[in-house]
Design a protein around this motif. Structure first.
Motif, mmCIF file in Angstrom:
data_model
loop_
_atom_site.group_PDB
_atom_site.id
_atom_site.type_symbol
_atom_site.label_atom_id
_atom_site.label_comp_id
_atom_site.label_asym_id
_atom_site.label_seq_id
_atom_site.Cartn_x
_atom_site.Cartn_y
_atom_site.Cartn_z
ATOM 1 N N GLY A 17 -22.513 56.500 6.335
ATOM 2 C CA GLY A 17 -22.266 55.474 7.343
ATOM 3 C C GLY A 17 -23.484 55.167 8.175
ATOM 4 O O GLY A 17 -23.884 54.003 8.301
ATOM 5 N N ASP A 18 -24.136 56.201 8.738
ATOM 6 C CA ASP A 18 -25.273 55.958 9.623
ATOM 7 C C ASP A 18 -26.595 56.511 9.090
ATOM 8 O O ASP A 18 -27.619 56.407 9.748
ATOM 9 N N GLY A 19 -26.570 57.157 7.889
ATOM 10 C CA GLY A 19 -27.808 57.669 7.300
ATOM 11 C C GLY A 19 -28.331 58.932 7.926
ATOM 12 O O GLY A 19 -29.464 59.354 7.628
ATOM 13 N N SER A 20 -27.556 59.580 8.789
ATOM 14 C CA SER A 20 -28.030 60.792 9.441
ATOM 15 C C SER A 20 -27.891 61.999 8.522
ATOM 16 O O SER A 20 -27.027 62.047 7.641
ATOM 17 N N ALA A 38 -26.173 64.410 15.961
ATOM 18 C CA ALA A 38 -25.708 63.754 14.739
ATOM 19 C C ALA A 38 -26.789 63.708 13.683
ATOM 20 O O ALA A 38 -26.506 63.561 12.504
ATOM 21 N N ALA A 39 -28.046 63.757 14.098
ATOM 22 C CA ALA A 39 -29.126 63.648 13.125
ATOM 23 C C ALA A 39 -29.571 64.985 12.568
ATOM 24 O O ALA A 39 -30.362 65.025 11.637
ATOM 25 N N GLN A 96 -22.955 51.094 -2.683
ATOM 26 C CA GLN A 96 -21.654 50.955 -3.329
ATOM 27 C C GLN A 96 -20.722 52.104 -2.928
ATOM 28 O O GLN A 96 -19.536 51.905 -2.671
ATOM 29 N N LEU A 97 -21.263 53.318 -2.867
ATOM 30 C CA LEU A 97 -20.459 54.478 -2.480
ATOM 31 C C LEU A 97 -20.032 54.383 -1.019
ATOM 32 O O LEU A 97 -18.935 54.811 -0.652
ATOM 33 N N ARG A 98 -20.902 53.815 -0.189
ATOM 34 C CA ARG A 98 -20.524 53.619 1.227
ATOM 35 C C ARG A 98 -19.369 52.652 1.340
ATOM 36 O O ARG A 98 -18.408 52.894 2.089
ATOM 37 N N ILE A 99 -19.429 51.578 0.543
ATOM 38 C CA ILE A 99 -18.357 50.579 0.578
ATOM 39 C C ILE A 99 -17.041 51.186 0.105
ATOM 40 O O ILE A 99 -15.966 50.879 0.627
ATOM 41 N N LEU A 100 -17.126 52.081 -0.879
ATOM 42 C CA LEU A 100 -15.918 52.710 -1.415
ATOM 43 C C LEU A 100 -15.331 53.735 -0.460
ATOM 44 O O LEU A 100 -14.236 54.253 -0.708
ATOM 45 N N CYS A 125 -16.925 56.736 0.648
ATOM 46 C CA CYS A 125 -17.420 58.112 0.560
ATOM 47 C C CYS A 125 -18.097 58.494 1.873
ATOM 48 O O CYS A 125 -18.696 57.652 2.553
ATOM 49 N N ASP A 126 -18.015 59.757 2.231
ATOM 50 C CA ASP A 126 -18.503 60.203 3.533
ATOM 51 C C ASP A 126 -19.970 60.605 3.501
ATOM 52 O O ASP A 126 -20.774 60.122 4.305
ATOM 53 N N THR A 127 -20.346 61.543 2.631
ATOM 54 C CA THR A 127 -21.728 62.018 2.574
ATOM 55 C C THR A 127 -22.212 62.009 1.133
ATOM 56 O O THR A 127 -21.409 61.946 0.183
ATOM 57 N N ALA A 128 -23.525 62.088 0.969
ATOM 58 C CA ALA A 128 -24.111 62.054 -0.370
ATOM 59 C C ALA A 128 -25.376 62.888 -0.385
ATOM 60 O O ALA A 128 -25.975 63.179 0.658
ATOM 61 N N GLN A 129 -25.780 63.262 -1.591
ATOM 62 C CA GLN A 129 -27.048 63.947 -1.777
ATOM 63 C C GLN A 129 -27.622 63.509 -3.116
ATOM 64 O O GLN A 129 -26.897 63.151 -4.042
ATOM 65 N N GLY A 130 -28.935 63.523 -3.228
ATOM 66 C CA GLY A 130 -29.582 63.108 -4.464
ATOM 67 C C GLY A 130 -31.025 62.766 -4.220
ATOM 68 O O GLY A 130 -31.522 62.786 -3.083
ATOM 69 N N TRP A 131 -31.728 62.422 -5.294
ATOM 70 C CA TRP A 131 -33.160 62.162 -5.196
ATOM 71 C C TRP A 131 -33.476 60.895 -4.387
ATOM 72 O O TRP A 131 -34.609 60.696 -3.964
ATOM 73 N N TYR A 132 -32.476 60.028 -4.226
ATOM 74 C CA TYR A 132 -32.711 58.834 -3.407
ATOM 75 C C TYR A 132 -33.079 59.237 -1.983
ATOM 76 O O TYR A 132 -33.900 58.590 -1.324
ATOM 77 N N TYR A 133 -32.472 60.318 -1.508
ATOM 78 C CA TYR A 133 -32.753 60.791 -0.155
ATOM 79 C C TYR A 133 -33.893 61.811 -0.152
ATOM 80 O O TYR A 133 -34.847 61.682 0.612
#
Length: 714
Positions: A477-480, A540-541, A681-685, A687-695
């Protein structure tokens, strides 16, 4: 009813009494029977200790067999009676309350080891006696020569009274005189032997140097020689002797006669052959055993250029089930039948079958074209196992897995060949069994590497070769940055950096995953404390929570809850700073006992995440009974979202899972996010949190700190 001795020492003495009464009549000792019993008592105590020891000590049993020879029990009947006593009474009087079948199996192994020790000691004694005979021969040479020149009467007394066979012949080999001991050994009369010639006494087993040494002696080039020689008796039987031949010279030193002294060693040789057979053949099946097979394999590998070998390593599939369900006696009968069938498969020249132990057999073929022959041999073995085997009225289907190694002689040692065959056999078994596989050097190398890593794991943990990298968990949601997953790595001295997929399965297999997991948990909780001290509990961060993976082995460990509580208390960290990740497959069909420690941890405030959700086949309704607060959606559902447009089926599946999770008050974390479009897309669906090489890729805690600072400053 026979009264049994009261204590272990009484039972031990009773066994020693029975043993001494059985063996004493066939010994050559000058001791009385009670004195002889006292000599056997320490040996009985050693046998009792070997029988009940945690691990079988074959050398100790061999030492007891050798001690029998030292106690003047050299008659073959003494060994036979000893083995009978051990077989009949050792387990009865010295076995205690142990598993009787296991004790009798160990008693059988002890008997073979005792026989081997007896044979070795008897051989050493024989060599010593041979040396004594050689010295006696030299003395006899001087005595006989002096008697011929000085006193015929004294010569006759020595000649006829000797216990060993003595014969005199001229330099042409014509027999001139023999004593009674020699005529008895040959089963002939004195006149008959006098008509013979030494050169007629050849035998097919004569050593190559036998007649060369004889020719040198009659030419006067040597004074004597000593060797083992066989002779034929008139009835066709073979007489084996220790033969010493000496040259007799006259007063002027001119060669005149040859003197032969013979000791009958036939019975001793037969005993040695019998003991040799027992030491090199399996007692249950009669096949060659491991030691005999290694001799043959080393000989095959040492053959000349152009020679090859082929080896089939067979292990029966499911043999343990037969032992567990029908008993070891039925399992032994099954092994005997399998051995008979395998023996019928190796009938060509250069082929042999052996039993290595348990339900493991090997078949060896040698020659110039074993690449084809070993394949044929493996096929015959598989066909031989097709027909069911009847045991106690049951028709048992026997199957086996075979590893095949084939190649030129001279390139590998026997141990290397057998190791490759063993690895290949287990590869065939892992592929489902009832098949054979050919050795693959690359597969061997991988297996050897796995074994090396397995053995190095304990020391690696002690030497501090493991370290932890952290991959951030980002709020969609906020990228924190909301937390990080702890991922253990191994910096191996030889293999470099190893990921968890290389060593975690090995640690689970060996049980080292428990101390390793405890170390990871302790280090990760300490890091969580450092982050909380840096960012506070409410930012939050800041990465306020650390996720630690929990293996199925750790999940069932009784100390899981207490270890976790102790680690949190020592670090001074609240339970909500920790999230334990458990794979979905580990909880499929989990009962209340398995879920109890997770429920206790959840009640304390530790978050429980269901990792790799969607890869198993669990009933979604089971989510209600699992003490989880987080679903980690497997990356396989979101890979299609890296491209536009995304697969609509995957979108609907993810949307449904998110809706279900939120309806159960669960948060959803997505793994493997690699693009911005995928994250959006996952934010729109929902999903709460994510992890991966994008971050961010997994890295040291300092890199996560930098990411958190960027997030905190906008």
């Amino acid at each position: 009813m026979t009264a049994q001795p009261d204590g272990p020492e009484d039972r031990l003495r009773r066994f020693a009494t029975i043993w001494s009464r059985a063996v004493f009549p066939v010994t050559t000792t000058s001791s009385t029977r009670p004195e002889f019993e006292a000599e056997l008592l320490p040996l009985a105590r050693r046998l009792s200790e070997v029988l009940r020891a945690r691990t079988f000590e074959a050398e100790e049993a061999k030492a007891v067999g050798a001690a029998l020879v030292d106690a003047h029990c050299t008659d073959p009947e003494a060994l036979s009676r000893t083995l009978d006593c051990v077989d009949a009474y050792l387990v009865l009087y010295c076995g205690g309350e142990g598993d009787q079948e296991d004790l009798r199996a160990r008693s059988s192994r002890m008997q073979h080891a005792m026989a081997a020790g007896f044979a070795h000691a008897l051989r050493a004694r024989t060599l010593s006696e041979q040396e004594s005979i050689a010295q006696a021969a030299l003395k006899a040479q001087g005595v006989v020569a002096a008697a011929l020149h000085a006193s015929e009467a004294r010569f006759r007394a020595v000649f006829e009274g000797a216990a060993i066979g003595i014969g005199i012949a001229d330099l042409d080999g014509q027999v001139l005189q023999v004593n009674q001991a020699l005529t008895r050994m040959f089963g002939l009369t004195d006149p008959t032997m006098r008509r013979g010639n030494v050169r007629d006494w050849t035998h097919p087993d004569d050593a190559p140097q036998t007649w060369r040494l004889y020719d040198e002696l009659v030419r006067g080039e040597r004074e004597h020689y000593h060797l083992e020689k066989a002779f034929y008796r008139p009835d066709g039987t073979v007489l084996w002797t220790n033969l010493t031949v000496s040259l007799l010279r006259d007063a002027d030193g001119v060669p005149r006669y040859q003197l032969a002294l013979m000791e009958d060693t036939t019975e001793r040789r037969l005993l040695n052959l019998r003991l040799r057979y027992e030491a090199t053949h399996d007692a249950l099946t009669g096949l060659p055993n491991r030691s005999f097979f290694f001799e043959r394999l080393e000989k095959a590998l040492g053959a000349g250029e152009g020679q090859r070998f082929g080896l089939c390593y067979l292990d029966l599939d499911g043999f343990k089930t037969v032992n567990d369900s029908l008993g070891h006696a039925a399992g032994d009968r099954l092994l005997v039948e399998v051995a008979d069938r395998l023996q019928g498969c190796a009938t060509a020249p250069g082929e042999m079958v052996a039993r290595l132990g348990g339900d493991e057999f090997v078949a060896l073929t040698t020659g110039p074209d074993t690449a084809y022959e070993v394949d044929e041999l493996a096929g015959r073995i598989m066909n031989a196992l097709l027909a069911p085997i009847s045991i106690d009225g049951r028709e048992l289907t026997v199957r086996g897995s075979i590893g095949i190694v084939e190649g030129p002689a001279g390139e590998r040692s026997a141990a290397e060949v057998l190791r490759s065959a063993d690895i290949t056999m287990y590869r065939a078994k892992s592929a489902g069994g009832n098949r054979y596989e050919l050795a693959d050097p690359e597969a061997d190398a991988r297996a050897i590497t796995r074994h090396g890593l397995t053995t190095a794991l304990p020391a690696a943990l002690e030497r501090g070769e493991f370290f932890i990298e952290y991959q951030p968990l980002v709020h969609l949601g906020d990228g924190s940055v909301r937390g990080a997953e702890a991922l253990v790595r191994w910096l191996h001295p030889q293999h470099g950096l190893l990921g968890p997929d290389r060593f975690i399965p090995l640690a689970e297999h060996t049980g080292l995953i428990v101390p390793l997991g405890r170390w990871v948990l302790e280090q990760s909780v300490r890091q969580a404390r450092a982050w909380r001290e840096l960012y506070g509990d409410g930012g939050a961060a800041g990465p306020l929570r650390v996720n630690v993976n929990l293996s199925p082995c750790q999940l069932t460990h009784p100390g899981l809850v207490q270890d976790t509580v102790d680690i949190l208390e020592r670090a001074g960290v609240e339970p909500d700073a920790l999230c334990l990740e458990v794979t979905e497959s580990a909880l499929i069909g989990a009962d209340d006992d398995l879920l109890k420690p997770l429920r206790r941890l959840a009640e304390m405030g530790v978050d429980i995440a269901l990792d790799d959700f969607g890869t198993g086949y669990s009933n979604l309704a089971n989510l209600r009974r699992l003490p989880v607060s987080v679903l980690k959606l497997d990356r396989s559902f979101t890979q299609s979202m890296q491209q536009f447009p995304a697969d609509p089926v995957d979108l609907r599946i993810v949307e449904g899972i998110v809706s279900l999770a939120h309806g159960l008050d669960l948060t959803v974390t997505v793994e493997g996010v690699e693009t911005g479009a995928q994250a959006e897309q996952l934010r729109i669906l929902g999903c709460d949190t994510a992890q991966g090489w994008y971050y961010a890729r997994p890295g040291p805690p300092e890199r996560l700190h930098q990411l958190a600072l960027v997030d905190a400053t906008g």
